[in-house]
Scaffold this active site. Structure first.
Site, PDB file in Angstrom:
ATOM      1  N   CYS A   9      -0.147  47.695 -13.556  1.00  0.00           N
ATOM      2  CA  CYS A   9       1.151  47.020 -13.639  1.00  0.00           C
ATOM      3  C   CYS A   9       1.019  45.788 -14.545  1.00  0.00           C
ATOM      4  O   CYS A   9       0.141  44.960 -14.329  1.00  0.00           O
ATOM      5  CB  CYS A   9       1.585  46.606 -12.228  1.00  0.00           C
ATOM      6  SG  CYS A   9       3.062  45.597 -12.202  1.00  0.00           S
ATOM      7  N   LYS A  27      10.801   3.315   3.090  1.00  0.00           N
ATOM      8  CA  LYS A  27      10.759   4.786   3.109  1.00  0.00           C
ATOM      9  C   LYS A  27      11.594   5.362   1.976  1.00  0.00           C
ATOM     10  O   LYS A  27      12.737   4.945   1.776  1.00  0.00           O
ATOM     11  CB  LYS A  27      11.318   5.310   4.440  1.00  0.00           C
ATOM     12  CG  LYS A  27      10.399   5.065   5.614  1.00  0.00           C
ATOM     13  CD  LYS A  27       9.282   6.073   5.683  1.00  0.00           C
ATOM     14  CE  LYS A  27       9.483   7.114   6.677  1.00  0.00           C
ATOM     15  NZ  LYS A  27       9.204   7.168   7.971  1.00  0.00           N
ATOM     16  N   LYS A  53       2.245   4.564   1.260  1.00  0.00           N
ATOM     17  CA  LYS A  53       2.246   5.071   2.631  1.00  0.00           C
ATOM     18  C   LYS A  53       1.929   6.561   2.611  1.00  0.00           C
ATOM     19  O   LYS A  53       2.790   7.394   2.336  1.00  0.00           O
ATOM     20  CB  LYS A  53       3.613   4.813   3.272  1.00  0.00           C
ATOM     21  CG  LYS A  53       3.664   5.151   4.742  1.00  0.00           C
ATOM     22  CD  LYS A  53       4.956   4.626   5.343  1.00  0.00           C
ATOM     23  CE  LYS A  53       5.038   4.829   6.836  1.00  0.00           C
ATOM     24  NZ  LYS A  53       4.891   6.183   7.268  1.00  0.00           N
ATOM     25  N   CYS A  55       8.191  48.729  -7.713  1.00  0.00           N
ATOM     26  CA  CYS A  55       7.871  47.464  -8.377  1.00  0.00           C
ATOM     27  C   CYS A  55       8.914  47.162  -9.457  1.00  0.00           C
ATOM     28  O   CYS A  55       9.191  48.015 -10.301  1.00  0.00           O
ATOM     29  CB  CYS A  55       6.476  47.551  -8.985  1.00  0.00           C
ATOM     30  SG  CYS A  55       6.088  46.139 -10.019  1.00  0.00           S
ATOM     31  N   GLU A  70       0.859  -1.188   0.000  1.00  0.00           N
ATOM     32  CA  GLU A  70       0.000   0.000   0.000  1.00  0.00           C
ATOM     33  C   GLU A  70       0.892   1.232   0.000  1.00  0.00           C
ATOM     34  O   GLU A  70       1.930   1.237   0.663  1.00  0.00           O
ATOM     35  CB  GLU A  70      -0.858   0.027   1.283  1.00  0.00           C
ATOM     36  CG  GLU A  70      -1.883  -1.076   1.322  1.00  0.00           C
ATOM     37  CD  GLU A  70      -2.421  -1.321   2.724  1.00  0.00           C
ATOM     38  OE1 GLU A  70      -1.992  -0.659   3.690  1.00  0.00           O
ATOM     39  OE2 GLU A  70      -3.273  -2.206   2.850  1.00  0.00           O
ATOM     40  N   ASP A  83       1.266  10.239   3.763  1.00  0.00           N
ATOM     41  CA  ASP A  83       1.938  11.005   4.799  1.00  0.00           C
ATOM     42  C   ASP A  83       0.927  11.924   5.476  1.00  0.00           C
ATOM     43  O   ASP A  83       0.735  13.069   5.082  1.00  0.00           O
ATOM     44  CB  ASP A  83       3.065  11.815   4.154  1.00  0.00           C
ATOM     45  CG  ASP A  83       4.060  12.294   5.185  1.00  0.00           C
ATOM     46  OD1 ASP A  83       3.940  11.879   6.360  1.00  0.00           O
ATOM     47  OD2 ASP A  83       4.945  13.083   4.828  1.00  0.00           O
ATOM     48  N   TYR A 116      -7.388  -0.563   7.620  1.00  0.00           N
ATOM     49  CA  TYR A 116      -7.441  -1.561   8.686  1.00  0.00           C
ATOM     50  C   TYR A 116      -8.878  -1.674   9.164  1.00  0.00           C
ATOM     51  O   TYR A 116      -9.539  -0.650   9.372  1.00  0.00           O
ATOM     52  CB  TYR A 116      -6.563  -1.061   9.837  1.00  0.00           C
ATOM     53  CG  TYR A 116      -5.812  -2.120  10.609  1.00  0.00           C
ATOM     54  CD1 TYR A 116      -5.686  -3.422  10.153  1.00  0.00           C
ATOM     55  CD2 TYR A 116      -5.209  -1.792  11.827  1.00  0.00           C
ATOM     56  CE1 TYR A 116      -4.976  -4.360  10.883  1.00  0.00           C
ATOM     57  CE2 TYR A 116      -4.490  -2.722  12.560  1.00  0.00           C
ATOM     58  CZ  TYR A 116      -4.386  -4.006  12.075  1.00  0.00           C
ATOM     59  OH  TYR A 116      -3.690  -4.929  12.801  1.00  0.00           O
ATOM     60  N   CYS A 144       6.995  47.510 -13.082  1.00  0.00           N
ATOM     61  CA  CYS A 144       6.470  48.758 -13.637  1.00  0.00           C
ATOM     62  C   CYS A 144       7.034  50.002 -12.957  1.00  0.00           C
ATOM     63  O   CYS A 144       6.770  51.123 -13.379  1.00  0.00           O
ATOM     64  CB  CYS A 144       4.952  48.776 -13.524  1.00  0.00           C
ATOM     65  SG  CYS A 144       4.398  48.959 -11.821  1.00  0.00           S
ATOM     66  N   CYS A 171       2.636  45.965  -5.035  1.00  0.00           N
ATOM     67  CA  CYS A 171       2.706  47.062  -5.991  1.00  0.00           C
ATOM     68  C   CYS A 171       1.288  47.597  -6.108  1.00  0.00           C
ATOM     69  O   CYS A 171       0.352  46.828  -6.316  1.00  0.00           O
ATOM     70  CB  CYS A 171       3.171  46.534  -7.350  1.00  0.00           C
ATOM     71  SG  CYS A 171       2.823  47.684  -8.694  1.00  0.00           S
TER      72      CYS A 171
END
Ligand code: IVH
Length: 662
Positions: free
Chosen positions: A425, A310, A114, A402, A112, A116, A223, A405, A420
């Site tokens: 822009c 793993k 695994k 910015c 299966e 996380d 399970y 621009c 900005c």
């Protein structure tokens, strides 16, 4: 017509079926709107017959009240962890031990992926979900029943002959949900979650189930136990049964006859894990026969019949050579680390996001430092920490202008992002166009980055509204654009005029106004003009709209440039009106009601549903057109206004009576 109890049962059954299709099988049979309509019908029936409401009703996923903390509960049997195998050799060692201990008897494995996330046990009694407990220390966990109830892939009712049983599995957040959550947190100036696992943990252990409900957790089971013991004599058989009962089971489980098959499978998934919608950190290998599991037994902390292969962490160390700044749709400036190219889990990485100035300060990062970068899933790589300071290091400051621009950059109090503020822009425009055309918004297929870049860079498109003036000739001259695809894009733009008002609202990119809020706004006001002209107070009458969202809406429409854009979109023929599907007939047909104050038992939403279900309309402001004002506790100016205008008021009881009449 069936009696209310029969109707409620039938609707619940239908909803459970569609919930399973959508959340467990990822194969919906009806549209979201149809599903919502069924849900509303059930809610209304339950509001009218509160005595028929049960905790396992599909409406009750978010019923729980906020709490002060979690109660500790003992698990029926320990939730053990697994021993790890870090390479092929260790997998072969595991197989050898299994073979020796089984004394030559034949055996097979189930593999299966695994996931996380966080393990969680869910208990069912008489076919009904009764309790959920986090792993905790394996022996004692925390009762998170109300939060788990909000996870749509966790069935609240199952058809099982077993009087009671327990399932165990992993609570996870998909990478997509994780990205969305973090994007929302960026907008609100909140700290980001480091990875989907932490986000899932933070969400499952929320004191307020409402928050958990918004977090889109999923529950994958692996399970099945009765009285603390495996319910079947084969693990494979057990996961088939879980699927059959309506639980979500990770779909890539396999039976492997030999350890070579297991190794091939583990290697195969290592390269493909990016393509999965959730993070995995390995593959779990289990001996299939429960009798053989019993023979193999346990060490102090893990079963001898299973192992977790793993994958290596996808991290690497490299140098930050420079920090660049990108400008997004909302004008937010995002610092990006330019890295000395390095391989991380098979992919060359040369850029990593740094999110904002605070994040750089938190990392203590300066240009020239050596850093650890990490890739998880297909999300943009990120800098985890500074591993050693460079001998020539240079602090980084966000520019005050910015970079695209030259416009002014402002960081507002309480915000993580600097922005900005020039609405024209080009960088903001590109992002706005991509947002406008994206799938959940105006859904203009073919309007991707390559096209948007060219349109903006050549000055063909200077505003989102210019899209609706595009001609075939504007497109065919572009790179990588044949006559056929150009015609398609033009057609898709044209079709987008038919999108309903909520999408148009979302397309504007008003801060905090996503798809969901847009629906509530459209529902409450019925037209874009009404939203544009609504006051701060009026806006907050829409569901889930608080002061912050209302403020953002008002601010958006206070910009002359934005008003002009909206005007042009109107001229282009976009849908500015909204007629949510409401039954026309009913005792409140043709009546407009306003709700004010806190009603004794109904929430605003429930009262609105009750009215709409009876054919009435809910409005946010009292006027001569108002038929009734429904008055609760602490009613304010609206009650005063109603009295001034001589409009009839109703109590909640009177409203119920009126809605049920006829
Ligand atoms: S079996 C005795 N199966 O991995 C059986 N665990 O490192 C113990 N996990 O705590 C667990 N996917 O949170 C099992 N298909 C899977 C799993 C899985 C993820 C997690 C689980 C467990 C941890 C052990």
């Amino acid at each position: 017509m069936k009696d209310p109890a029969g109707q409620i049962e039938q609707l619940s059954e239908e909803l459970r079926h569609h919930e399973h299709r959508y959340y467990v099988l990822d194969a919906p049979l009806i549209t979201d709107a149809e599903y919502d309509a069924l849900m509303r019908r059930l809610q209304t029936l339950e509001t009218q017959h509160p005595e028929l409401l049960t905790p396992d009703s599909p409406t009750q996923r978010v019923g729980g009240k906020p709490r002060d903390g979690f109660i500790k509960v003992l698990h029926s049997s320990s939730l053990l962890s697994l021993d790890n195998a870090l390479n092929e050799g260790e997998l072969r060692d595991f197989d050898r031990r299994v073979r020796d201990l089984l004394g030559g008897a034949p055996y097979r494995y189930v593999t299966e992926l695994k996931l996380d996330g966080l393990s969680m046990a869910a208990h069912y009694r008489d076919g009904k979900f009764s309790q959920a407990i986090t792993r905790g220390d394996g022996t004692v966990g925390e009762d998170v029943t109300e939060n788990a109830r909000t996870i749509r892939s966790l069935p609240l009712r199952v058809k099982s002959p077993l009087p009671s049983f327990e399932v165990r599995g992993e609570t996870v957040m998909s990478r997509h949900a994780f990205e969305r959550l973090n994007a929302g947190r960026d907008e609100k100036g909140l700290s980001r979650f480091a990875n989907p696992r932490n986000a899932a943990a933070g969400s499952l252990r929320q004191l307020e189930p409402r928050v958990t409900a918004e977090r889109r957790l999923e529950y994958y089971t692996y399970y099945l136990l009765t009285e603390g013991r495996p319910a079947f004599d084969s693990h494979w058989r057990a996961i088939e049964e879980l699927r059959h009962l309506g639980f979500k089971v990770e779909p890539n489980s396999k039976i492997c006859q030999t350890i070579d098959e297991v190794i091939d499978l583990c290697n195969g998934w290592e390269g493909q894990r990016e393509a999965l919608p959730y993070d995995i950190d390995g593959v779990v290998v289990k001996v299939d026969s429960v009798e053989q599991q019993r023979q193999l037994g346990f060490t102090a902390k893990a079963p001898r019949w299973a192992i977790a292969y793993k994958y290596p962490a996808r991290q690497a160390t490299t140098t930050v050579e420079a920090i660049e700044v990108q400008v997004g749709r909302t004008g937010a400036l995002t610092p990006v680390a330019c890295l000395k190219p390095v391989e991380v889990g098979g992919v060359t990485v040369s850029r990593a996001t740094l999110h904002n100035e605070d994040e750089i300060a938190r990392l203590g990062l300066e240009i020239g430092d050596e850093v650890v970068v990490e890739r998880s899933g297909d999300v943009i790589p990120k800098v985890v920490r500074v591993s050693s300071q460079g001998s020539y290091r240079k602090p980084f400051r966000l520019p005050s202008q910015c970079p695209v621009c030259g416009g002014k950059v402002v960081r507002e109090a309480g915000e993580a992002a600097s922005r900005c503020i020039n609405a024209n822009c080009p960088a903001r425009l590109k992002e706005s166009l991509l947002h406008f055309a994206s799938r959940g918004v105006m859904n203009i297929d073919g309007m991707g980055e390559a096209l948007v870049d060219q349109l903006v860079d050549r000055g063909t498109v200077r505003s989102v509204a210019d899209l609706y003036d595009l001609q075939l000739a504007d497109l065919v001259s572009l790179e990588r654009m044949g006559a056929k695809s150009a015609a398609k894009v033009i057609r898709n733009i044209d079709h987008s005029r038919q999108n309903a008002l909520p999408r148009v609202i979302t397309s504007l990119g008003i801060r905090f106004v996503g798809e969901r809020t847009a629906i509530f706004l459209a529902d409450a006001f019925g037209s874009l003009d009404a939203i544009e002209n609504a006051s701060l107070e009026e806006l907050q009458l829409a569901e889930e709209v608080g002061p912050k969202v209302a403020e953002a809406v008002v601010q958006y429409f206070s910009e002359p440039g934005n008003r002009e854009l909206v005007g042009r979109l109107r001229t282009a023929g976009l849908q500015f009106h909204y007629a949510p599907h409401r039954p026309a007939a009913g005792p409140l047909q043709g009546k407009t009601l306003v709700i004010t104050g806190t009603l004794p038992t109904l929430s605003r939403d429930e009262a609105r549903q009750l009215i709409e279900q009876a054919g009435g309309k809910v409005s946010s402001a009292v006027s001569k057109k108002t038929s009734y004002v429904v008055v609760g506790e602490d009613a304010g100016s609206k009650l005063v206004k109603a009295r001034e205008l001589g409009i009839n008021t109703l109590t909640e009881d009177e409203l119920r009576a009126l809605a049920a009449a006829g």
